[in-house]
Write a protein that holds these residues in place. Structure first.
Motif, PDB file in Angstrom:
ATOM      1  N   ASN A 165       0.819  -1.202   0.000  1.00  0.00           N
ATOM      2  CA  ASN A 165       0.000   0.000   0.000  1.00  0.00           C
ATOM      3  C   ASN A 165       0.863   1.266   0.000  1.00  0.00           C
ATOM      4  O   ASN A 165       0.531   2.256  -0.659  1.00  0.00           O
ATOM      5  CB  ASN A 165      -0.918  -0.007   1.217  1.00  0.00           C
ATOM      6  N   PHE A 200      -5.882   6.691  -6.781  1.00  0.00           N
ATOM      7  CA  PHE A 200      -4.828   5.860  -6.194  1.00  0.00           C
ATOM      8  C   PHE A 200      -4.288   6.458  -4.895  1.00  0.00           C
ATOM      9  O   PHE A 200      -3.948   5.707  -3.971  1.00  0.00           O
ATOM     10  CB  PHE A 200      -3.700   5.643  -7.202  1.00  0.00           C
ATOM     11  N   VAL A 228      -6.862   5.484  -2.400  1.00  0.00           N
ATOM     12  CA  VAL A 228      -6.707   4.065  -2.081  1.00  0.00           C
ATOM     13  C   VAL A 228      -5.596   3.882  -1.058  1.00  0.00           C
ATOM     14  O   VAL A 228      -5.732   3.114  -0.089  1.00  0.00           O
ATOM     15  CB  VAL A 228      -6.414   3.250  -3.355  1.00  0.00           C
ATOM     16  N   CYS A 262      -7.005   2.395   2.403  1.00  0.00           N
ATOM     17  CA  CYS A 262      -6.570   1.012   2.625  1.00  0.00           C
ATOM     18  C   CYS A 262      -5.589   0.925   3.786  1.00  0.00           C
ATOM     19  O   CYS A 262      -5.593  -0.058   4.535  1.00  0.00           O
ATOM     20  CB  CYS A 262      -5.941   0.430   1.354  1.00  0.00           C
ATOM     21  N   TYR A 276      -9.080  -4.474   0.664  1.00  0.00           N
ATOM     22  CA  TYR A 276      -8.976  -3.904  -0.679  1.00  0.00           C
ATOM     23  C   TYR A 276     -10.324  -3.688  -1.356  1.00  0.00           C
ATOM     24  O   TYR A 276     -10.562  -2.623  -1.943  1.00  0.00           O
ATOM     25  CB  TYR A 276      -8.097  -4.798  -1.555  1.00  0.00           C
ATOM     26  N   ILE A 287     -11.805   0.146  -2.414  1.00  0.00           N
ATOM     27  CA  ILE A 287     -11.708   0.370  -3.853  1.00  0.00           C
ATOM     28  C   ILE A 287     -13.093   0.537  -4.469  1.00  0.00           C
ATOM     29  O   ILE A 287     -13.311   1.397  -5.339  1.00  0.00           O
ATOM     30  CB  ILE A 287     -10.941  -0.785  -4.520  1.00  0.00           C
ATOM     31  N   LEU A 321     -14.433   3.994  -3.444  1.00  0.00           N
ATOM     32  CA  LEU A 321     -13.709   5.070  -4.124  1.00  0.00           C
ATOM     33  C   LEU A 321     -14.027   5.115  -5.613  1.00  0.00           C
ATOM     34  O   LEU A 321     -14.065   6.198  -6.215  1.00  0.00           O
ATOM     35  CB  LEU A 321     -12.204   4.891  -3.914  1.00  0.00           C
TER      36      LEU A 321
END
Length: 351
Positions: A67, A101, A104, A108, A147, A151, A154
Motif C-alpha cells: 500500500n 490511487f 486508495v 486502505c 482492498y 476500492i 472510491l
C-alpha cells in the motif's frame, strides 16, 4: 482541437518557475522516494523469503508495504516531473486517477492498520484461541475486506466527481486530491459531499475507533498480568502503535493543508511530500528496528544469501592429492591404489 486539449488539462499553480529551490526540492523528493521504494521492497522480500514470517501479523505488514508503494508511486513521479519542467499540468483523467490511487493509499492503510490492531488484540487478549481465530481463511477474508471495500467505494466516488461540470483548470497544490477536483466544478454537488462524508466515516473514522478500542482492551489486559508479560505484550504492540500514530499525524496535517491551501510554496512542498512519503518510508524502518524477528531474518538473509558466495575463498579450495599406500617397512606399494583425500596428506597402512 486546441480548445478541447486546453479544457482537458489541469494546471498546478503551487510550483513556481524552475529554479534552485525547485531543483533542491526535486533532489530531496527523489532521495526520499528512492529510500521509500527500497525499504518497502526490502521488507516485502524479507517477509516473502522467510517462511517463519508467514504469519497473519507479517502478512498484513506485507500488504501495508504494498500500500505504501501504491501511495508514493501514484504521486511522487508527477511531482518530480513538474518540479523541473516549465509547464506544470496533468490531464483531467490523469488527475482523477491520481485522486483515486492516492485515496486508495490512505483508506486502505487505515483499514490495514485496523486489521493489524485486531490481530494484536486476539494475540494478547485471547492467546490460547489465536490459531483457531486467525485461520488462513480468516486472513484471506480480512485481506479481501482491506482492498475490495475501499476500492469499490472510491470507484463510485470517482464516478460522481467525473460527472461534475468543470469550469476552472487551476489547482494551487502539487498534486490532485478529491476536494481540489470538486472545487473545479461550476456547481455544488450535495451527493458528492454527502458520499464523501460517508466514505470518511466508514473508512477513516470507524477504523480509527476500532484501533483505539483494541488498544484500550489490550491495556486493560496488560494491567492484570505480570510485569514481564506486560513488557512483552507492549513490545509486541509498539511497532504497530508507532506506525498508527505516525500515519494519523500525517493525515491530520493533510486535512489541515486541504482546508487552508493558501500557504507558501515551501510549506506546500513540505506538506505534500510528508503526506505521501513519510508514512511509507517510516513504517518499514519502525518494524525493522522494533521487531526482533524481522531483524533476525534480515541478518540471516544478508549472511546466507548475499555474502555466502563472497565468503568462499577460491584460492584456498582444497586440491586432490594422490598419496600412495605405504607398506609396513616404509616403502611404497606399487600395486596399491592411491588414496584421493581432499586437502589431506595422511598415510594409511594397508593391513
Amino acid at each position: 482541437m486546441n480548445q478541447t486539449i486546453l479544457h482537458s488539462t489541469v494546471f498546478f499553480t503551487a510550483y513556481g518557475p524552475p529554479g534552485p529551490l525547485n531543483y533542491a526540492a526535486f533532489f530531496l523528493t527523489f532521495l526520499l522516494f528512492f529510500i521509500t521504494i527500497f525499504s518497502n521492497i526490502s521488507l516485502m522480500l524479507v517477509i516473502y523469503l522467510e517462511s517463519r514470517l508467514h504469519k497473519p501479523m507479517y502478512i498484513f505488514l506485507f500488504n501495508l508495504a504494498v500500500n505504501g508503494l501504491i501511495g508514493c508511486l501514484s504521486v511522487c513521479p508527477k511531482i518530480m516531473d513538474n518540479l523541473v519542467n516549465d509547464i506544470k499540468n496533468i490531464s483531467h483523467k490523469g488527475c482523477l486517477l491520481q485522486v483515486f490511487f492516492s485515496s486508495v493509499y490512505v483508506l486502505c492503510a487505515y483499514v490495514i492498520l485496523a486489521v493489524m490492531a485486531y490481530d494484536r488484540f486476539v494475540s494478547i487478549c485471547k492467546p490460547l484461541q489465536y490459531h483457531s481465530i486467525m485461520t488462513p481463511s480468516k486472513v484471506k477474508m480480512l485481506l479481501a475486506l482491506v482492498y475490495l471495500f475501499p476500492i469499490t467505494m472510491l470507484a463510485f466516488q470517482m464516478f460522481i466527481t467525473s460527472r461534475l461540470p468543470v469550469c476552472s483548470y487551476n489547482i494551487n497544490k502539487l498534486f490532485c486530491d478529491n476536494l481540489a477536483v470538486v472545487k473545479l466544478s461550476c456547481v455544488e454537488s450535495a451527493l458528492s459531499n454527502l458520499y464523501g462524508i460517508c466514505v470518511i466515516a466508514s473508512l477513516v473514522v470507524l477504523p480509527f475507533v476500532l484501533v483505539v478500542l483494541s488498544y484500550i482492551k489490550i491495556l486493560l489486559v496488560c494491567l492484570k498480568v505480570s510485569k514481564e508479560s506486560r513488557k512483552k505484550a507492549l513490545n509486541t504492540c509498539a511497532p504497530h502503535l508507532i506506525t498508527f500514530i505516525n500515519f494519523s499525524t500525517a493525515i491530520l496535517f493533510s486535512v489541515i493543508y486541504n482546508r487552508h491551501s493558501t500557504v507558501t510554496k515551501e510549506v506546500n512542498v513540505l506538506i505534500s511530500v510528508q503526506f505521501i512519503l513519510f508514512p511509507p518510508l517510516v513504517h518499514p524502518i519502525i518494524y525493522g528496528i522494533r521487531t526482533k524477528e524481522i531483524r533476525t531474518c534480515i541478518t540471516k538473509i544478508i549472511r546466507t544469501r548475499i555474502f555466502r558466495n563472497s565468503l568462499d575463498f577460491p584460492n584456498l579450495k582444497s586440491e586432490l592429492k594422490l598419496v600412495p599406500i605405504m607398506t609396513l617397512d616404509g616403502t611404497a606399494a606399487g600395486q596399491g591404489l592411491p588414496v584421493c583425500i581432499p586437502g589431506l596428506t595422511r598415510t594409511y597402512d594397508r593391513m
